[in-house]
Design a protein around this motif. Structure first.
Motif, mmCIF file in Angstrom:
data_model
loop_
_atom_site.group_PDB
_atom_site.id
_atom_site.type_symbol
_atom_site.label_atom_id
_atom_site.label_comp_id
_atom_site.label_asym_id
_atom_site.label_seq_id
_atom_site.Cartn_x
_atom_site.Cartn_y
_atom_site.Cartn_z
ATOM 1 N N ASP A 46 0.721 -1.143 0.085
ATOM 2 C CA ASP A 46 -0.057 0.002 -0.058
ATOM 3 C C ASP A 46 0.741 1.284 -0.095
ATOM 4 O OD1 ASP A 46 1.039 -0.085 2.481
ATOM 5 O OD2 ASP A 46 -0.746 0.047 3.695
ATOM 6 N N GLY A 47 2.114 1.256 -0.055
ATOM 7 C CA GLY A 47 3.096 2.281 -0.171
ATOM 8 C C GLY A 47 3.490 2.728 -1.701
ATOM 9 N N LYS A 48 3.852 4.021 -1.534
ATOM 10 C CA LYS A 48 4.301 4.624 -2.800
ATOM 11 C C LYS A 48 5.595 4.016 -3.260
ATOM 12 C CE LYS A 48 5.981 9.074 -4.464
ATOM 13 N NZ LYS A 48 5.608 8.967 -6.095
ATOM 14 N N GLY A 49 5.755 3.699 -4.555
ATOM 15 C CA GLY A 49 6.974 3.480 -5.057
ATOM 16 C C GLY A 49 7.180 2.068 -5.846
ATOM 17 N N LYS A 50 6.224 1.306 -5.960
ATOM 18 C CA LYS A 50 6.334 0.157 -6.638
ATOM 19 C C LYS A 50 6.670 0.179 -8.220
ATOM 20 C CE LYS A 50 2.160 -0.791 -5.357
ATOM 21 N NZ LYS A 50 2.039 0.352 -4.206
ATOM 22 N N THR A 51 5.975 0.973 -8.894
ATOM 23 C CA THR A 51 6.131 1.081 -10.195
ATOM 24 C C THR A 51 7.603 1.985 -10.279
ATOM 25 O OG1 THR A 51 4.123 1.206 -10.982
ATOM 26 C CG2 THR A 51 5.396 2.480 -12.222
ATOM 27 N N THR A 52 7.825 2.884 -9.434
ATOM 28 C CA THR A 52 9.116 3.640 -9.467
ATOM 29 C C THR A 52 10.257 2.751 -9.332
ATOM 30 O OG1 THR A 52 7.801 5.487 -8.522
ATOM 31 C CG2 THR A 52 10.237 5.644 -8.240
ATOM 32 N N ALA A 53 10.163 1.722 -8.408
ATOM 33 C CA ALA A 53 11.323 0.661 -8.314
ATOM 34 C C ALA A 53 11.695 -0.142 -9.538
ATOM 35 C CB ALA A 53 10.948 -0.002 -6.913
ATOM 36 N N ALA A 54 10.421 -0.465 -10.049
ATOM 37 C CA ALA A 54 10.720 -1.104 -11.245
ATOM 38 C C ALA A 54 10.965 -0.748 -12.243
ATOM 39 C CB ALA A 54 9.201 -1.845 -11.812
ATOM 40 N N MET A 55 10.813 0.664 -12.761
ATOM 41 C CA MET A 55 11.231 1.508 -13.724
ATOM 42 C C MET A 55 12.827 1.861 -13.291
ATOM 43 S SD MET A 55 8.307 4.055 -14.991
ATOM 44 C CE MET A 55 8.249 4.596 -13.611
ATOM 45 N N GLY A 56 13.168 1.942 -12.049
ATOM 46 C CA GLY A 56 14.427 2.250 -11.887
ATOM 47 C C GLY A 56 15.273 1.096 -12.120
ATOM 48 N N MET A 57 14.837 -0.189 -12.025
ATOM 49 C CA MET A 57 15.796 -1.352 -12.326
ATOM 50 C C MET A 57 15.795 -1.371 -13.859
ATOM 51 S SD MET A 57 14.756 -4.444 -9.773
ATOM 52 C CE MET A 57 13.040 -4.245 -9.946
ATOM 53 N N GLY A 58 14.722 -1.084 -14.449
ATOM 54 C CA GLY A 58 14.790 -0.963 -16.027
ATOM 55 C C GLY A 58 15.721 0.051 -16.479
ATOM 56 N N PHE A 59 15.847 1.186 -16.075
ATOM 57 C CA PHE A 59 16.804 2.310 -16.323
ATOM 58 C C PHE A 59 18.284 1.591 -16.036
ATOM 59 C CE2 PHE A 59 13.136 5.393 -16.761
ATOM 60 C CZ PHE A 59 13.660 5.914 -17.840
ATOM 61 N N ARG A 60 18.388 0.868 -14.902
ATOM 62 C CA ARG A 60 19.794 0.548 -14.450
ATOM 63 C C ARG A 60 20.147 -0.508 -15.735
ATOM 64 N NH1 ARG A 60 19.731 -1.309 -8.743
ATOM 65 N NH2 ARG A 60 20.481 0.923 -8.437
ATOM 66 N N ALA A 61 19.171 -1.534 -15.948
ATOM 67 C CA ALA A 61 19.573 -2.466 -17.002
ATOM 68 C C ALA A 61 19.880 -1.852 -18.227
ATOM 69 C CB ALA A 61 18.307 -3.674 -17.214
ATOM 70 N N ALA A 62 18.958 -0.971 -18.663
ATOM 71 C CA ALA A 62 19.240 -0.349 -20.062
ATOM 72 C C ALA A 62 20.375 0.367 -20.259
ATOM 73 C CB ALA A 62 17.957 0.427 -20.570
#
Length: 232
Positions: A46-62
Motif C-alpha cells: 500500500d506504499g508509494k514506489g512499486k512502479t518507480t522501483a521497477a522502472m528504476g531497475m529498468g533504467f539500470r538494466a538499459a
C-alpha cells in the motif's frame, strides 16, 4: 611493515576485486547481454514506489545495454492529472528501453465515469499481450545482445508487467493466469511484476523476490493531489 606498505597492499587487493578500486563513471550505452538474469520479482503493498522501483531497475538494466520492455496494466490515463507522464518521456530518451500501455482511461472501481467491463477487457488484452511478449523472449537468444532500437517482438532481457498484480487482485484477470505466465517464461528472462495492496500469496512459490512496499504516511491522506514530477 610500514604504513606505506599497508596502503600498497590494500590498493593491490582492491585492483583484484570486480570494482578494481575505481569510482564508477558513465560509459557509452552499447548493446550487451546480461549474465545473471532470469529471476522473477513481485513488488506489492500500500506504499508509494512499486512502479518507480521497477522502472528504476529498468533504467539500470538499459544503462548496461540490456533490452528492457514495460507493459502497463490499469494506467490508461486519468482526468485528475495532465495527459503527460515524465516516465514515458524519459523512457523514450533511453536507448534499449520501451513501453506500451494496455490500461483503460480512468481507474477501475472509481466513480469516474469509466465502466468496469471496459477495464476488464483491457486487462485481459494486456494479459494476452504479455503472453505474446514472453513467447517472443522464449524464441529469442537471450544470451546475446539485442539491437537497442529493435521492437519488443524481437525479444528482451527484462520484461516489466506494471500493475498486473493489481489487475489480478481486482479479478480483472485470474491469479492462476499470472502464475501460468510466470511459469511459461524462458529461464534467462528477468520478469518484474508490480501492483496491488493485497498480498499476492499465489505468487509465493513461483517467484524469487517479493517486496512489500509499506505505507507509513502518505500526503494523499491529507487531501493532496498527484504532483507532476513525483507521481506522474
Amino acid at each position: 611493515m610500514t604504513d606505506e606498505t599497508d596502503t600498497t597492499d590494500r590498493e593491490e587487493q582492491l585492483k583484484r576485486t570486480p570494482g578494481g578500486g575505481k569510482t564508477p563513471e558513465p560509459q557509452p550505452v552499447e548493446p550487451a547481454a546480461p549474465e545473471e538474469f532470469g529471476q522473477v520479482q513481485a513488488w506489492w503493498g500500500d506504499g508509494k514506489g512499486k512502479t518507480t522501483a521497477a522502472m528504476g531497475m529498468g533504467f539500470r538494466a538499459a544503462g548496461h545495454g540490456y533490452r528492457v520492455h514495460m507493459l502497463q496494466f490499469m494506467k490508461g490515463g486519468a482526468s485528475s492529472v495532465e495527459a503527460v507522464r515524465g516516465e514515458y518521456n524519459a523512457i523514450a530518451a533511453m536507448p534499449g528501453f520501451t513501453y506500451e500501455n494496455s490500461g483503460h482511461y480512468g481507474w477501475h472501481g472509481s466513480l469516474d465515469g469509466s465502466e468496469d467491463e471496459d477495464h476488464e477487457a483491457r486487462a485481459r488484452a494486456g494479459l494476452s499481450r504479455a503472453a505474446d511478449l514472453v513467447d517472443a523472449a522464449s524464441v529469442a537468444d537471450l544470451s546475446s545482445p539485442f539491437d537497442l532500437d529493435a521492437p519488443a517482438e524481437d525479444g528482451m532481457h527484462m520484461l516489466i508487467l506494471d500493475e498486473i498484480i493489481y489487475a489480478a487482485n481486482r479479478d480483472l484477470i485470474r491469479p492462476r493466469e499470472v502464475v501460468d505466465l510466470v511459469e511459461s517464461k524462458p529461464d534467462d528472462l528477468e520478469l518484474v511484476l508490480t501492483g496491488g495492496h493485497e498480498e499476492p500469496g499465489y505468487l509465493a512459490d513461483c517467484v524469487d523476490l517479493i517486496t512489500n512496499v509499506r505505507k507509513q504516511k502518505h500526503h494523499f491522506e491529507e487531501g493532496a493531489r498527484a504532483r507532476k514530477g513525483t507521481e506522474y
